[in-house]
Design a protein around this motif. Structure first.
Motif, PDB file in Angstrom:
ATOM      1  N   SER A  17       0.306   0.343  -7.302  1.00 62.89           N
ATOM      2  CA  SER A  17       0.235  -0.764  -6.306  1.00 62.89           C
ATOM      3  C   SER A  17       0.384   0.047  -5.018  1.00 62.89           C
ATOM      4  O   SER A  17      -0.771   0.345  -4.106  1.00 62.89           O
ATOM      5  N   SER A  18       1.531   0.406  -4.389  1.00 58.68           N
ATOM      6  CA  SER A  18       2.099   1.265  -3.343  1.00 58.68           C
ATOM      7  C   SER A  18       0.988   0.668  -2.025  1.00 58.68           C
ATOM      8  O   SER A  18       0.306   1.692  -1.570  1.00 58.68           O
ATOM      9  N   PRO A  19       1.010  -0.447  -1.554  1.00 57.75           N
ATOM     10  CA  PRO A  19       0.146  -0.819  -0.549  1.00 57.75           C
ATOM     11  C   PRO A  19       0.842  -0.320   0.790  1.00 57.75           C
ATOM     12  O   PRO A  19       2.155   0.274   0.758  1.00 57.75           O
ATOM     13  N   ASN A  20       0.012  -0.221   1.969  1.00 58.26           N
ATOM     14  CA  ASN A  20       0.600   0.140   3.313  1.00 58.26           C
ATOM     15  C   ASN A  20       0.981  -1.326   3.936  1.00 58.26           C
ATOM     16  O   ASN A  20       0.389  -2.020   4.184  1.00 58.26           O
ATOM     17  N   ILE A  21       2.395  -0.723   4.428  1.00 62.70           N
ATOM     18  CA  ILE A  21       2.971  -1.893   5.365  1.00 62.70           C
ATOM     19  C   ILE A  21       1.855  -2.108   6.594  1.00 62.70           C
ATOM     20  O   ILE A  21       1.421  -1.194   6.993  1.00 62.70           O
ATOM     21  N   ALA A  22       2.026  -3.422   7.070  1.00 61.53           N
ATOM     22  CA  ALA A  22       1.162  -3.716   8.346  1.00 61.53           C
ATOM     23  C   ALA A  22      -0.056  -3.663   8.048  1.00 61.53           C
ATOM     24  O   ALA A  22      -0.897  -3.814   9.242  1.00 61.53           O
ATOM     25  N   LYS A  23      -0.642  -3.612   6.625  1.00 63.69           N
ATOM     26  CA  LYS A  23      -2.025  -3.659   6.566  1.00 63.69           C
ATOM     27  C   LYS A  23      -2.317  -4.593   5.476  1.00 63.69           C
ATOM     28  O   LYS A  23      -1.206  -4.924   4.466  1.00 63.69           O
ATOM     29  N   PRO A  24      -3.146  -5.354   5.116  1.00 66.30           N
ATOM     30  CA  PRO A  24      -3.614  -6.210   4.143  1.00 66.30           C
ATOM     31  C   PRO A  24      -3.433  -5.440   2.626  1.00 66.30           C
ATOM     32  O   PRO A  24      -3.686  -4.079   2.773  1.00 66.30           O
ATOM     33  N   PHE A  25      -3.145  -6.053   1.823  1.00 68.68           N
ATOM     34  CA  PHE A  25      -3.352  -5.849   0.348  1.00 68.68           C
ATOM     35  C   PHE A  25      -4.731  -5.556   0.058  1.00 68.68           C
ATOM     36  O   PHE A  25      -5.208  -6.605  -0.307  1.00 68.68           O
ATOM     37  N   SER A  26      -5.112  -4.518  -0.275  1.00 70.68           N
ATOM     38  CA  SER A  26      -6.511  -4.422  -0.270  1.00 70.68           C
ATOM     39  C   SER A  26      -6.894  -4.546  -1.911  1.00 70.68           C
ATOM     40  O   SER A  26      -6.318  -4.481  -2.776  1.00 70.68           O
ATOM     41  N   MET A  27      -8.243  -4.667  -2.111  1.00 71.57           N
ATOM     42  CA  MET A  27      -8.696  -4.815  -3.407  1.00 71.57           C
ATOM     43  C   MET A  27      -8.528  -3.511  -4.281  1.00 71.57           C
ATOM     44  O   MET A  27      -8.253  -3.506  -5.605  1.00 71.57           O
ATOM     45  N   GLY A  28      -8.540  -2.302  -3.463  1.00 79.94           N
ATOM     46  CA  GLY A  28      -8.127  -1.105  -4.324  1.00 79.94           C
ATOM     47  C   GLY A  28      -6.788  -1.097  -4.653  1.00 79.94           C
ATOM     48  O   GLY A  28      -6.491  -0.815  -5.648  1.00 79.94           O
ATOM     49  N   HIS A  29      -5.878  -1.837  -3.908  1.00 77.99           N
ATOM     50  CA  HIS A  29      -4.589  -1.895  -4.431  1.00 77.99           C
ATOM     51  C   HIS A  29      -4.224  -2.599  -5.490  1.00 77.99           C
ATOM     52  O   HIS A  29      -3.552  -2.582  -6.239  1.00 77.99           O
ATOM     53  N   LEU A  30      -5.230  -3.746  -5.642  1.00 76.71           N
ATOM     54  CA  LEU A  30      -5.098  -4.798  -6.565  1.00 76.71           C
ATOM     55  C   LEU A  30      -5.375  -4.089  -7.805  1.00 76.71           C
ATOM     56  O   LEU A  30      -4.941  -4.104  -8.925  1.00 76.71           O
ATOM     57  N   ARG A  31      -6.603  -2.952  -7.815  1.00 79.96           N
ATOM     58  CA  ARG A  31      -6.832  -2.159  -8.943  1.00 79.96           C
ATOM     59  C   ARG A  31      -5.684  -1.458  -9.405  1.00 79.96           C
ATOM     60  O   ARG A  31      -5.353  -1.635 -10.619  1.00 79.96           O
ATOM     61  N   SER A  32      -4.906  -0.501  -8.535  1.00 76.83           N
ATOM     62  CA  SER A  32      -3.555   0.078  -8.941  1.00 76.83           C
ATOM     63  C   SER A  32      -2.740  -0.853  -9.326  1.00 76.83           C
ATOM     64  O   SER A  32      -2.165  -0.316 -10.319  1.00 76.83           O
ATOM     65  N   THR A  33      -2.615  -1.868  -8.868  1.00 74.10           N
ATOM     66  CA  THR A  33      -1.588  -2.918  -9.410  1.00 74.10           C
ATOM     67  C   THR A  33      -1.769  -3.205 -10.803  1.00 74.10           C
ATOM     68  O   THR A  33      -0.725  -3.004 -11.625  1.00 74.10           O
ATOM     69  N   VAL A  34      -2.981  -3.860 -11.197  1.00 73.52           N
ATOM     70  CA  VAL A  34      -3.296  -4.109 -12.596  1.00 73.52           C
ATOM     71  C   VAL A  34      -3.295  -3.195 -13.346  1.00 73.52           C
ATOM     72  O   VAL A  34      -2.826  -3.290 -14.429  1.00 73.52           O
TER      73      VAL A  34
END
Ligand code: ARG
Length: 560
Positions: A120-137
């Protein structure tokens, strides 16, 4: 029961060392058509070794295969085709599922071992991207698959909450920010400030220097900078938590990059001690044989992404004593992880052998990578909510009296989104399509969920009682196709772990669902004769679908 293995064992004996067991296993295929049997061994390679025709060799081998699991062995077109003993295999498979239930398909290779999974590991102060969704699931599913193999799993969200960009953000906020606005919609507002910063910096490069200075203050613990940073982080995390709640995903640790701020000096000292740190252009780097140098410290003394990952790896080994450590991060960071592992190797840490980068394909829009820089982003929270709304509308239309509609709609909408991602091979790029993500028919999560609910309904209607003593008598071809899919479930789980790819399980669930729906359409399951036998098959299907969905991170409602 692994029939491929038994087939391979028999072949190894017959071939008497000409091919190794591994070679044989890698050669065994699934025949294209059902009438050609359940497993096939091609003899073309042997033909070259023996200088005989594949036909002759396959005929000779066929004579010698003698395994009770196979009721027929046949030589066709240079292949040795084997046919499973249906009665025997059916009984064995169903009895195994009845006794193991949701534990069916478990393995023990990971028992007593620890694996950390960074995802997951998204970046603070930025939107949760589709790439982060991939990592998350993908990461969430890999965590569940690793547990199924006996591993003790540590789920880590390595938040991107440190770096020069926070210096820029602090400068931007102090210049143009509005507290109320940030509170109202933090990510949107912080992103807007970040974008504005870059626009202004093009005209006035001094801003970049100010940004660097602000980050330096932050790394040195300046009170005002720290307070602002902490506030940005809290607000962003609150937003991310909404997404994790919707997806039903949790972590054991939210230690992001900032957590390692006070552990970085140690890394630098260690590198210096070992004589690995060299100066280059005023910055400090580690030279690597096969890759570009790894930048450790910038000219102004501030640290980098790689420095923080080095500190994080060492911290994780010291604290969790991991045997394996995986990073579910997009393709584009492949070089970063190669450098990271190479530096750890130079430091003499043998545990780095257990570390793996698990990359995945990009989400494309019109064939191009989606970019957050321009501020044009799809807000993931809205996509998930839309999926849930659609699922609810579906239920209202088809099954308005369903109890707990809202909860089930959530399970189905989220199931659609997760499955849409996981059914694709991990490395495939995916074209972004809201329409596809929200589709409930065809090869989708809701289709598998619906098949599971259908099985559950049959068991309720048929008053299925597992305790009664009955013979398992299922002769129809449709039933046999189901048994074969049930049989391949543990193999799919094993492949998913070996290849770190949940799509293996998603595909198995689709095949099982299709086989079961065929059976449902052609066999009167609830007709009295053999009813309990047929329901026992339904029970096995339901058990495996539910467990398979669970391993993907998807719920399986009993009704929908
Ligand atoms: N925050 C990073 C990004 O969005 C991903 C971090 C991955 N984990 C790691 N340990 N580097 O690109």
């Amino acid at each position: 029961m692994n029939y491929k293995q038994e087939f391979a064992n028999a072949l190894e004996q017959i071939l008497d060392g000409v091919l190794s067991l591994e070679e044989i296993l890698s050669m065994i295929e699934k025949p294209k058509f059902n009438h050609m049997g359940d497993s096939a061994f091609p003899c073309f390679q042997l033909a070259k070794i023996y200088r005989q025709s594949p036909k002759t060799i396959s005929e000779e081998i066929t004579q010698k295969v003698n395994v009770p699991l196979f009721e027929k062995v046949e030589a066709t077109g240079g292949y040795v085709n084997v046919f499973l003993n249906k009665k025997y295999v059916t009984k064995q498979t169903l009895e195994l599922i009845f006794s193991e239930k949701e534990r069916y398909g478990s393995f023990h290779v990971g028992c007593g071992k620890t694996i950390t999974i960074d995802y997951s590991s998204p970046n603070i102060a930025k939107p949760f991207s589709m790439g982060h969704l991939r990592s998350t699931v993908i990461g969430n599913s890999l965590s569940l698959i690793a547990e199924k193999h006996g591993y003790h799993v540590i789920r880590i969200n390595h938040l991107g909450d440190w770096g020069t960009q926070f210096g820029k953000l602090i400068v931007a906020y102090k210049k143009w920010g509005d507290e109320e606005k940030v509170k109202r919609s933090p990510i949107k507002e912080l992103l807007a400030l970040y974008v504005k910063f870059h626009e202004e910096a093009e005209k006035d490069p001094i801003l970049n220097d100010l940004g660097r200075e602000a980050f330096k203050l932050l790394e040195n613990g300046d009170k005002e900078a720290m307070d602002l940073w902490e506030w940005f982080r809290d607000e962003s995390l609150k937003e991310f938590m909404k997404i994790y709640d919707l997806l039903g995903i949790t972590f054991d640790s939210y230690h992001g990059e900032a957590f390692y701020n006070d552990k970085m000096e140690q890394v630098v000292d260690l590198l210096t001690e070992k004589g690995l740190l060299v100066e280059s252009d005023g910055a400090n780097v580690v030279q690597l044989e096969n890759f570009p140098p790894c930048l450790i410290k910038k000219r102004d003394g501030t640290t980098l992404y790689a420095t923080r990952d080095l500190a994080a790896a060492i911290y994780r080994q010291d604290n969790y004593h991991f045997d394996k450590s995986i990073y579910v991060v997009g393709n584009e960071q492949t070089l970063h992880f190669k450098q990271l592992f190479a530096v750890l190797e130079k430091l003499g840490f043998s545990w780095q052998k257990g570390m793996t980068h698990v990359p995945f394909g990009m989400i494309l829009r019109d064939g191009k990578k989606m970019s957050t820089r321009k501020g044009k982003v799809v807000l993931l929270e809205n996509v998930i909510k839309e999926a849930i709304q659609l699922a609810l509308a579906n239920i209202e239309e088809k099954n308005p009296n369903l109890i707990d509609k809202e909860e089930i709609a959530k399970q189905v909408g989220v199931g659609a989104i997760i499955f849409h991602d996981l059914k694709n091979g991990r490395m495939n790029d995916i074209e972004f399509s809201l329409e596809d993500m929200l589709r409930f028919e065809g090869e989708t999560g809701p289709y598998v969920q619906y098949t599971h609910a259908r099985a559950a309904a049959l068991l309720r209607k048929g008053n299925y009682v597992r305790e009664t003593d009955y013979k398992i008598e299922l002769h129809d071809e449709e039933a046999w196709q189901i048994i074969k899919e049930l049989l391949s479930f543990p193999e799919a789980i094993e492949r998913a772990m070996l290849g770190l790819d949940p799509s293996q399980i998603a595909k198995c669930l689709l095949d099982l669902s299709k086989a079961f729906n065929k059976y449902y359409a052609s066999v009167k399951i609830l007709e009295e004769s053999h009813k309990q036998d047929r329901l026992s098959l339904v029970f096995a299907v339901k058990t495996v679908l539910k467990e398979g969905l669970r391993l993907l991170g998807i719920q399986a409602p009993e009704q929908m």
